[in-house]
Design an enzyme around this catalytic site. Structure first.
Site, PDB file in Angstrom:
ATOM      1  N   ASP A  45     -14.296 -67.814   7.336  1.00 20.64           N
ATOM      2  CA  ASP A  45     -12.940 -67.641   7.872  1.00 20.64           C
ATOM      3  C   ASP A  45     -12.097 -68.888   7.578  1.00 20.64           C
ATOM      4  OD1 ASP A  45     -14.034 -69.361   9.723  1.00 20.64           O
ATOM      5  OD2 ASP A  45     -13.707 -68.085  11.472  1.00 20.64           O
ATOM      6  N   SER A  46     -12.712 -69.907   6.976  1.00 16.73           N
ATOM      7  CA  SER A  46     -11.941 -71.042   6.448  1.00 16.73           C
ATOM      8  C   SER A  46     -10.946 -70.558   5.390  1.00 16.73           C
ATOM      9  CB  SER A  46     -12.883 -72.095   5.838  1.00 16.73           C
ATOM     10  OG  SER A  46     -13.766 -71.494   4.911  1.00 16.73           O
ATOM     11  N   ASP A  84     -18.543 -63.763   7.531  1.00 16.45           N
ATOM     12  CA  ASP A  84     -18.208 -64.635   8.669  1.00 16.45           C
ATOM     13  C   ASP A  84     -17.439 -63.831   9.710  1.00 16.45           C
ATOM     14  OD1 ASP A  84     -18.333 -67.059   9.899  1.00 16.45           O
ATOM     15  OD2 ASP A  84     -16.668 -67.970   8.795  1.00 16.45           O
ATOM     16  N   LYS A 114     -22.480 -64.345  10.141  1.00 10.76           N
ATOM     17  CA  LYS A 114     -22.529 -65.611  10.897  1.00 10.76           C
ATOM     18  C   LYS A 114     -21.570 -65.520  12.066  1.00 10.76           C
ATOM     19  CE  LYS A 114     -20.423 -69.539   9.356  1.00 10.76           C
ATOM     20  NZ  LYS A 114     -19.468 -69.794  10.457  1.00 10.76           N
ATOM     21  N   GLU A 116     -20.261 -67.981  15.666  1.00 11.17           N
ATOM     22  CA  GLU A 116     -20.259 -69.321  16.249  1.00 11.17           C
ATOM     23  C   GLU A 116     -20.718 -69.285  17.706  1.00 11.17           C
ATOM     24  OE1 GLU A 116     -16.394 -71.109  15.714  1.00 11.17           O
ATOM     25  OE2 GLU A 116     -16.398 -70.752  13.546  1.00 11.17           O
ATOM     26  N   GLU A 183     -22.709 -78.059  12.252  1.00 13.08           N
ATOM     27  CA  GLU A 183     -21.502 -78.692  11.692  1.00 13.08           C
ATOM     28  C   GLU A 183     -21.114 -79.949  12.459  1.00 13.08           C
ATOM     29  OE1 GLU A 183     -18.232 -76.040  10.993  1.00 13.08           O
ATOM     30  OE2 GLU A 183     -16.854 -77.684  10.499  1.00 13.08           O
TER      31      GLU A 183
HETATM   32  O1  KIV Z   1     -15.569 -70.616   7.619  1.00  6.67           O
HETATM   33  C1  KIV Z   1     -16.246 -71.471   7.042  1.00  6.67           C
HETATM   34  O2  KIV Z   1     -16.049 -71.769   5.863  1.00  6.67           O
HETATM   35  C2  KIV Z   1     -17.289 -72.144   7.801  1.00  6.67           C
HETATM   36  C3  KIV Z   1     -17.706 -73.482   7.295  1.00  6.67           C
HETATM   37  C4  KIV Z   1     -18.093 -74.381   8.385  1.00  6.67           C
HETATM   38  C5  KIV Z   1     -18.781 -73.383   6.249  1.00  6.67           C
HETATM   39  O3  KIV Z   1     -17.765 -71.634   8.768  1.00  6.67           O
END
Ligand code: KIV
Length: 283
Positions: A45-46, A84, A114, A116, A183
């Site tokens: 999500d970056s 993500d 993934k 968080e 991280e």
């Molecule tokens: O969204 C992203 O790119 C991440 C980074 C910390 C790898 O979660």
């Protein structure tokens, strides 16, 4: 490149072979990364910051990420591909989380998703795994919580916070995650988490003692300079090279150097003559 699976990554941890993980958001970058033999790609999500110009990851949605994740899978069929989970796609309830994660698996061909968080997401993690979705955890600096963390700050820098993070990693592993991304934490914390875990622990700013290293591809290639975290090593200055090339193009066009004969399509002389003749009869 042989298909990278969760077993490949576990084997790498056991053999102490460092795992490599980068982000990618489109087809060409995915192709470059697979060619380079990178193990894992996260369509992070970056993307909100690197590609869409937002100042955080919070505005990113499933509908934005899905086509990018599909493009990355097409470009890199053999990497371990992680989707993500965007902000508020798994925090509301486990049912919504399963439905959203299922889209990454079914519509994009991801190998895992993934999300968080630590102890607060355990029920969701378990629900996803029950629904056959492999899950990667993300601890330490979790960018979706910047409002709570007070900005993009390193985590686990005092003993109590470090211990809590180490416990969170153990809880996530017990809940069944297949890997954890750690991280922006001190190397001491990375070392303990990696030593205690049987699953791979990959760091992005977690020091050298973890099982692998992750970077955001725009950071490491020098394509994003709004800010650069301390943990980033720049392996190229692609952004500068792009601006340089664009300037050369601009000057070339202004000076009449482009296009040259080799950039033009030919017309047989007879056809050219015929055209001139036809033009005489038209206005
Ligand atoms: O969204 C992203 O790119 C991440 C980074 C910390 C790898 O979660």
């Amino acid at each position: 490149m042989k298909k990278v699976t969760v077993h490949t990554l576990l084997e790498k941890k056991r053999a102490k072979q460092p795992i490599t993980w980068l982000t990618a958001y489109d087809f060409p970058m995915a192709q470059f990364e697979e060619k380079a033999g990178i193990d894992i790609i996260l369509v992070g999500d970056s993307i909100g910051m690197t590609t869409f110009g937002y100042d955080s990851t919070l505005p990113v949605t499933m509908d934005l990420l899905i086509p990018h994740t599909q493009a990355v899978r097409k470009g890199a069929p053999n990497v371990f591909l992680i989707g993500d989970m965007p902000y508020m796609t798994y925090q509301v309830c486990a049912q919504e989380a399963v439905r959203n994660a299922g889209r990454f698996m079914a519509e994009c061909g991801c190998d895992a998703v993934k999300l968080e968080g630590g102890r607060e997401v355990l029920d969701t993690v378990k629900a996803l795994i029950r629904a056959t979705v492999p899950v990667v955890g993300h601890l330490g600096l979790t960018p979706q919580s910047i409002a709570m963390l007070g900005g993009f700050k390193a985590q686990g820098r005092d003993a109590d916070a470090a211990l809590r993070l180490i416990e969170d990693a153990r809880m996530l592993e017990e809940a069944g995650v297949c890997m954890i991304l750690l991280e922006a934490v001190p190397p001491e914390v990375g070392k303990v988490v990696a030593e205690r875990a049987r699953i791979p622990i990959v760091g992005i700013g977690a020091g050298p003692h973890v099982d692998g290293q992750c970077l955001i591809v725009h950071d490491m290639l020098g394509m994003f300079d709004a800010f650069t975290p301390k943990f980033v090593k720049k392996y190229a200055a692609i952004g500068e090279q792009i601006v340089q090339a664009l300037n050369v193009f601009k000057e070339d066009v202004k000076a009449g150097g482009f296009p040259a004969a080799e950039h033009c399509y030919g017309m047989p002389e007879a056809e050219s003559q015929k055209l001139r003749q036809l033009l005489k009869n038209t206005k």
